[in-house]
Each structure stands twice: as structure tokens, then as C-alpha cells.
Design a protein around this motif. Sequence first.
Motif, short mmCIF file in Angstrom:
data_model
loop_
_atom_site.label_atom_id
_atom_site.label_comp_id
_atom_site.label_asym_id
_atom_site.label_seq_id
_atom_site.Cartn_x
_atom_site.Cartn_y
_atom_site.Cartn_z
N ASP A 1 42.22 -4.85 40.00
CA ASP A 1 41.48 -4.46 41.19
C ASP A 1 40.09 -4.01 40.76
N CYS A 2 39.08 -4.68 41.30
CA CYS A 2 37.70 -4.36 40.90
C CYS A 2 36.85 -4.14 42.16
N HIS A 3 36.20 -2.97 42.24
CA HIS A 3 35.28 -2.65 43.35
C HIS A 3 33.89 -2.40 42.78
N VAL A 4 32.88 -3.02 43.41
CA VAL A 4 31.50 -2.84 42.98
C VAL A 4 30.69 -2.35 44.18
N ASP A 5 30.01 -1.22 44.03
CA ASP A 5 29.15 -0.67 45.08
C ASP A 5 27.71 -0.67 44.59
N ASP A 6 26.81 -1.24 45.40
CA ASP A 6 25.38 -1.26 45.06
C ASP A 6 24.63 -0.31 45.98
N ASP A 7 23.79 0.51 45.40
CA ASP A 7 22.92 1.41 46.16
C ASP A 7 21.50 1.25 45.64
N ILE A 8 20.55 1.28 46.57
CA ILE A 8 19.14 1.23 46.20
C ILE A 8 18.51 2.53 46.69
N ILE A 9 17.92 3.27 45.77
CA ILE A 9 17.26 4.53 46.09
C ILE A 9 15.76 4.29 46.04
N ARG A 10 15.07 4.61 47.15
CA ARG A 10 13.62 4.41 47.25
C ARG A 10 12.94 5.76 47.32
N LYS A 11 11.90 5.91 46.51
CA LYS A 11 11.08 7.12 46.53
C LYS A 11 9.64 6.71 46.77
N LYS A 12 8.99 7.37 47.75
CA LYS A 12 7.59 7.08 48.05
C LYS A 12 6.72 8.17 47.47
N LYS A 13 5.66 7.76 46.81
CA LYS A 13 4.68 8.69 46.27
C LYS A 13 3.31 8.24 46.73
N GLU A 14 2.52 9.19 47.19
CA GLU A 14 1.16 8.88 47.60
C GLU A 14 0.20 9.38 46.53
N LEU A 15 -0.57 8.47 45.99
CA LEU A 15 -1.54 8.81 44.95
C LEU A 15 -2.93 8.70 45.53
N GLU A 16 -3.77 9.69 45.24
CA GLU A 16 -5.14 9.65 45.72
C GLU A 16 -6.00 8.86 44.74
N ALA A 17 -6.88 8.05 45.28
CA ALA A 17 -7.80 7.29 44.44
C ALA A 17 -8.81 8.25 43.83
N GLN A 18 -8.97 8.19 42.54
CA GLN A 18 -9.85 9.13 41.85
C GLN A 18 -11.08 8.40 41.34
N LYS A 19 -11.85 7.86 42.27
CA LYS A 19 -13.06 7.13 41.90
C LYS A 19 -14.12 8.08 41.36
N ASN A 20 -14.22 9.27 41.96
CA ASN A 20 -15.22 10.23 41.53
C ASN A 20 -14.92 10.78 40.14
N MET A 21 -13.63 10.91 39.81
CA MET A 21 -13.26 11.44 38.50
C MET A 21 -13.64 10.48 37.39
N HIS A 22 -13.47 9.19 37.62
CA HIS A 22 -13.81 8.20 36.59
C HIS A 22 -15.34 8.15 36.39
N ALA A 23 -16.09 8.29 37.44
CA ALA A 23 -17.54 8.24 37.34
C ALA A 23 -18.09 9.45 36.58
N SER A 24 -17.50 10.63 36.84
CA SER A 24 -18.00 11.83 36.17
C SER A 24 -17.57 11.89 34.70
N SER A 25 -16.41 11.32 34.35
CA SER A 25 -15.94 11.38 32.96
C SER A 25 -16.72 10.42 32.07
N SER A 26 -17.26 9.32 32.65
CA SER A 26 -17.98 8.35 31.83
C SER A 26 -19.40 8.81 31.55
N SER A 27 -19.94 9.72 32.37
CA SER A 27 -21.32 10.15 32.12
C SER A 27 -21.41 11.34 31.19
#
Length: 111
Positions: free
Chosen positions: A85-111
Motif C-alpha cells: 500500500d503506497c500513498h503519495v501526498d504533494d503539497d506546494i508551499i508559496r511564500k511571497k516577498k516584496e523587495l524594494e528596488a535599490q537604484k539609489n543605493m547602487h548609484a551612491s556606492s559606486s561614487s
Amino acid sequence: MASNLENFTHYIMIIVFPIFCFILLCMALLALRCYLKKKKKKENKTTLIEETEVKHVDKNMRVKENIVKGPHGKPESVVVSMEEDCHVDDDIIRKKKELEAQKNMHASSSS
């Protein structure tokens, strides 16, 4: 006296109507400003969806052994049956993360 009251009504209409229109215009501009601010804030964020697939496998094996007795009461044959007797259960766990674009950080670190 009636003409004074009629002129007074016209003055009220001339003053109140533009003030009311000005208030509506200010409210519409405020709503437009809030909408644009929210849209700009939403453009700066990137949504990252992390999916994890979880599998749960349950295996069972049953073994039955039957002994068949002959006519004189002695064991004649042995019957072995196996059930898997074989039982297989599939579950998909989704996690949402919102990342802020750090355009200003890259510009200040290069100068």
C-alpha cells in the motif's frame, strides 16, 4: 426691498458656487496625488515568489501466512500473500516577498 433681496441671492450664488467648485477640484487633485504616489511605490517593489514542493510518501506492506492442513491434521501447504500500500501526498508551499528596488543605493556606492 425685493430688488435688494434678489441682488443678495445673486451675490451668494456668485460666491458659493466657485468656492464649491474649488473644493471639488482640490479633492480631485489630492486623490490623483495619492494614486500616483501609490503607483510609484508599487513600481519600486519587486515581488519574489518562493515555491517549495513537499512530498509525503507512506508505504505499508502486509504479509499474511496461511497454513492449510491436510486430511490427517498435518500441515500440507503454506500460503503467503503480500499486500503493498503506497500513498503519495504533494503539497506546494508559496511564500511571497516584496523587495524594494535599490537604484539609489547602487548609484551612491559606486561614487
